[in-house]
Scaffold this motif. Sequence first.
Motif, short mmCIF file in Angstrom:
data_model
loop_
_atom_site.label_atom_id
_atom_site.label_comp_id
_atom_site.label_asym_id
_atom_site.label_seq_id
_atom_site.Cartn_x
_atom_site.Cartn_y
_atom_site.Cartn_z
N LEU A 135 30.79 47.81 6.22
CA LEU A 135 29.71 48.53 7.25
C LEU A 135 28.39 47.46 7.18
O LEU A 135 27.36 47.79 7.50
CB LEU A 135 29.58 49.59 6.91
N SER A 151 28.24 55.26 16.01
CA SER A 151 29.41 55.23 16.79
C SER A 151 30.63 55.61 15.96
O SER A 151 30.78 55.32 14.29
CB SER A 151 29.65 53.98 17.32
N GLY A 153 33.45 54.90 15.08
CA GLY A 153 34.14 53.64 14.46
C GLY A 153 33.19 53.48 13.03
O GLY A 153 33.54 53.46 11.78
N GLN A 154 31.99 53.29 13.35
CA GLN A 154 31.05 53.02 12.63
C GLN A 154 31.21 54.65 10.78
O GLN A 154 30.99 54.38 9.79
CB GLN A 154 29.76 52.71 12.47
N ARG A 157 33.82 54.44 9.07
CA ARG A 157 34.34 52.94 8.39
C ARG A 157 33.11 53.86 6.91
O ARG A 157 32.54 53.47 5.44
CB ARG A 157 33.58 52.29 8.59
N CYS A 177 42.99 56.10 12.04
CA CYS A 177 42.36 55.01 13.25
C CYS A 177 42.56 56.03 14.36
O CYS A 177 42.10 54.97 15.91
CB CYS A 177 43.08 54.16 12.90
N LEU A 180 39.92 56.39 17.07
CA LEU A 180 38.58 54.95 16.95
C LEU A 180 39.44 54.28 18.58
O LEU A 180 40.81 54.31 18.37
CB LEU A 180 39.30 54.23 15.94
N SER A 184 37.83 48.80 16.51
CA SER A 184 37.13 49.92 15.61
C SER A 184 38.74 49.98 14.73
O SER A 184 38.64 49.41 13.23
CB SER A 184 37.11 51.03 15.51
N THR A 185 40.21 49.87 15.52
CA THR A 185 40.78 49.65 14.38
C THR A 185 41.56 48.64 13.71
O THR A 185 41.51 48.44 12.99
CB THR A 185 42.24 50.52 15.67
N VAL A 187 39.61 46.34 12.95
CA VAL A 187 38.49 46.51 11.86
C VAL A 187 38.73 47.39 9.97
O VAL A 187 38.74 47.16 8.86
CB VAL A 187 37.49 46.82 12.14
#
Lengths: 259, 362
Positions: A135, A151, A153-154, A157, A177, A180, A184-185, A187
């Motif tokens: 991140l 967001s 996903g962020q 993380r 996940c 998400l 993002s998943t 990642v």
Amino acid sequence: MAKSIDVSDLNIYYGDFLAVEDVTIPIAAKSVTAFIGPSGCGKSTFLRSLNRMHEVIRGARVEGKVLIDGQDLYGSDMDPVNVRRMIGMVFQRPNPFPTMSIYDNVLAGQKLNSKRMKKSEADDIVERSLRSAGLWTEVKERLDRPGSGLSGGQQQRLCIARAISVEPEILLMDEPCSALDPISTSVIEDLIHELKSQYTIVIVTHNMQQAARVSDETAFFNLSGVGKPGRLIEVGRTETIFSNPTDPATEAYIQGRFG
Amino acid sequence: MTTLTNPPGPAKTPGPVDVHQELYGARLPSWGPRAVLGGAVVVAAALYVLAGVNVMLAALIVFAISLLLPVWSVVVEGRRKATDRLVTVLVTSSFVLAMFPLFSILYTVITKGTKVLGVDFFTFSMRNVVGEGGGIYHALAGTLLITGAATVISVPIGMFTAIYLVEYADGNRLSRWIRFLVDVMTGIPSIVAGLFAYALFVLFFGEGVRMGIGGSVALSVLMIPVVVRSTEEMLKLVPNELREASYALGVPKWRTVSKVVLPTALAGIVTGITLAIARVIGETAPLLIIAGATDSVNFNLFDGRMASLPVFAYTSVRNPGVPPEFSIDRAWGAALTLLLIVMLLNLIARLVSYYFSPKGER
């Protein structure tokens, strides 16, 4: 770093209700183990019993043994607070602290425990944790902004960064996940691959492909019927479970004919 | 099969006008509601000026004429929209009706109170004042001291009670009893709180005791349940996920409560406390009993009578002296000051909830 987990004959109760029955499973250090199974079969309950988080719910208790590198997790002299410092957890929904900045969120484990440290030391921890969580490049310019402005996903993380900043031995992930999007998943899945070299990771997932992609070992949980306790049906190498499971119920679940 | 085919001739493709008709239907012109309301006001004003009907009747006439709007609507627009118009008229009228007393009070207090306001009014006490002059310095100081002390007593008790109820009690029998008793406390008449404080202080200081701190105790009795209830509601709003996130980091429960839960709920808690202060600052009856009334400045909460704004306003009207008008003007001035303090507190509550609430999501 990275410890093994040895669970034998574990029963988990909520009050009088037996939620999970008779789980015996060895989890090797520096491996990724995925728990799969239908909803309500006790995967999350079992995961939470691995760092004594289920005790937050009133009336929850366990019978049986959980050994972390040979130490009894439920021994009378074990402090749940210390257990949780050693075994971190990432939840289904991203839950950064809304009152804190991104920087403070990463350091939450230290700050909330009022650990004193130098500014440079703190900066190091923040950068290292955020880099590990993939991140850093996205947020390095705005570390003082609130974490809830990121967001989904962020945020997730960020929660992973928060969990690994206290350098736990084991990382538990409860459907990290499920809230998400696919990017993002992926990642976070890449991240799990990288974290494997340092941590023992246990992940609950409803996504079969995800279990197949990220895990070394897979454990399948199932309910024998409504109101009956969840059980561990089988556990083994992920390739074996997905290609050649021993139990017909596992095969049915994996092929999507059930659950 | 023939019955299913389209009728011959040009295909029945509705033109843009038809679609518009179907989707929007017949509507009143957009100036309709305003026209009805405007007409109602004009008619009522005309009757008020020319026929001399009183204000209440004029308001009633405005309301009655507004009811023509749904009638017009049912003819043009149909039932559903007419119902919507009718409910809009009713809701708006109720709102206006509820605003009447507020504006009436504000208007009366401001018009009658402003003429005595001035530097002297806030810096002089009533000591040795007969007739004109004098001020509310002693009462203002007393109100601020007594209410301040009441806040100091109530906030810790109320907040800790709420923290126990939400974070530690787990719905056990004790917590159910506490909740029940707090609800009972909410309904205690303020005069009873005053008598309680008086009885309590008589035990220690004997009959006829008068002390500012006694007033604070009485006000706390009224304030604590409000603080408990509002804090409890705010703590309940903090998502459980945040507590779990904190526990999962190996943070003990007391640190989780003090560093995660309380800061997250802080804005709401402070707002609740401010409103609780605003609620008790105008109490008269308990202070009349235990804090008493005096014309002199007294900064010592623990010694002797202490004036306060509501009691000052009460005694000024009750025993105005001769001639009475100066005293009564001062009472209005004190009422206006009290009103301003309450407004200020509400403003502070707004600002606090704006600046302290968790950032990023607003």
